[in-house]
Structure formats: structure tokens, C-alpha cells
Design an enzyme around this catalytic site. Sequence first.
Site, PDB file in Angstrom:
ATOM      1  N   ASN A  57     -30.677  44.857  34.118  1.00  0.00           N
ATOM      2  CA  ASN A  57     -30.006  45.555  35.050  1.00  0.00           C
ATOM      3  C   ASN A  57     -29.443  44.353  35.978  1.00  0.00           C
ATOM      4  O   ASN A  57     -29.886  43.267  35.927  1.00  0.00           O
ATOM      5  CB  ASN A  57     -30.942  46.284  35.838  1.00  0.00           C
ATOM      6  N   ASN A  60     -26.681  44.577  43.247  1.00  0.00           N
ATOM      7  CA  ASN A  60     -25.629  44.059  44.091  1.00  0.00           C
ATOM      8  C   ASN A  60     -25.789  44.209  45.479  1.00  0.00           C
ATOM      9  O   ASN A  60     -26.493  45.163  45.869  1.00  0.00           O
ATOM     10  CB  ASN A  60     -24.268  44.745  43.679  1.00  0.00           C
ATOM     11  N   TYR A  63     -25.315  48.350  47.136  1.00  0.00           N
ATOM     12  CA  TYR A  63     -26.391  48.648  46.058  1.00  0.00           C
ATOM     13  C   TYR A  63     -25.948  49.604  45.158  1.00  0.00           C
ATOM     14  O   TYR A  63     -26.186  49.628  43.878  1.00  0.00           O
ATOM     15  CB  TYR A  63     -27.378  49.551  46.838  1.00  0.00           C
ATOM     16  N   GLU A  70     -29.290  49.472  30.386  1.00  0.00           N
ATOM     17  CA  GLU A  70     -28.681  50.364  29.116  1.00  0.00           C
ATOM     18  C   GLU A  70     -27.386  50.382  29.205  1.00  0.00           C
ATOM     19  O   GLU A  70     -26.566  50.070  27.958  1.00  0.00           O
ATOM     20  CB  GLU A  70     -29.554  51.660  29.238  1.00  0.00           C
TER      21      GLU A  70
END
Length: 149
Positions: A57, A60, A63, A70
Site C-alpha cells: 500500500n 498520500n 488521503y 492488491e
Amino acid sequence: SVSGPDKSRKKGWSPKTREQVKNVAVCMLDRAYIPYSRFRVGAARECAYGTVFTGCNGENASYPAGICAERNAISHAVAEGHRDFVRIVIAGRGENFCVPCGICRQVMREFCAPDDFKIYLAKSPEDYREFTLEQILPMGFGPENLEVK
Ligand code: THU
């Protein structure tokens, strides 16, 4: 990609390969960029001939611009020209198994037969659960649903 294609292996899932893919997903936990949630996720997606693509993951400051592990792994594979996915391992460090979010389940649905595609949720290479996409996204909307008469 972390391993090249092994054309002799076809779609087999040897115990050795399964260990390798789970190890890769767990290793990806260290690459997660998670300054906001502090929640690490790693993913490793395996293609039909054994090529493995990784993801973690990436968050930023804005958000919603962050991406899940994935989808990061799926985009990584698609960008390298691979769509023949057979399984994904999703690794997390929490008390519970890290399950894929709804958006990631939908993105997985694009490139597979839901009864065949396998999802492994792993806390470690030894501690994991196996599901099909059909189990976790029943009656999912896929490319064939767009076909009109
Ligand atoms: N996350 C994933 O990467 N995959 C999942 O399956 C669930 C959630 C990430 C998104 C965000 O960076 C953090 O976990 C907390 O939601």
C-alpha cells in the site's frame, strides 16, 4: 517482477512455489508507505507461468489518492503485459487476516474466472487462509456483464 516465467510449470501450484509467493507478500510489508494509517499490507500476484508481481500500500497526503497493495500488484502486472492471473497472496500484520477491500475485489474480478482465482490471506507464510474470488465477491459484475444483444 521478482521471478521470470517458468513455462514448464504450467498452472501447477507446487508447495515450493506457494511458499515463495507467500514469502514475497510478507516481505512486501516492509515496503509499505503508510505514514497516515500505520497499517502495512503486502501483496504478491502470481501469473499462469509462475511470474510474480508485487505490491504494497502507498498512502498520500491527499488521503483518497492512496492505493491498496492488491491494486498496486495488479497494475504492476498489467503494466508489464501480464493478465493471466491465477492467485494473489495478501499479507498483513494485524490480529485479523487482512481481507481485500471492495474496490480491490472488483478489480480482481476483471481478469479472472471467479471460481478458479484463489486468494490467500496470510499473517505469515505458515498462517494463512484460502478463498476463491467467488466466495468473497459472489455474483460480481465482470466484463461479460457488459455484453449486450
Ligand atoms: N489497504 C490495503 O492496502 N489493502 C486492503 O486490502 C485493505 C486496506 C490499505 C489502504 C490503506 O493504506 C491502509 O490499508 C488502511 O486502510
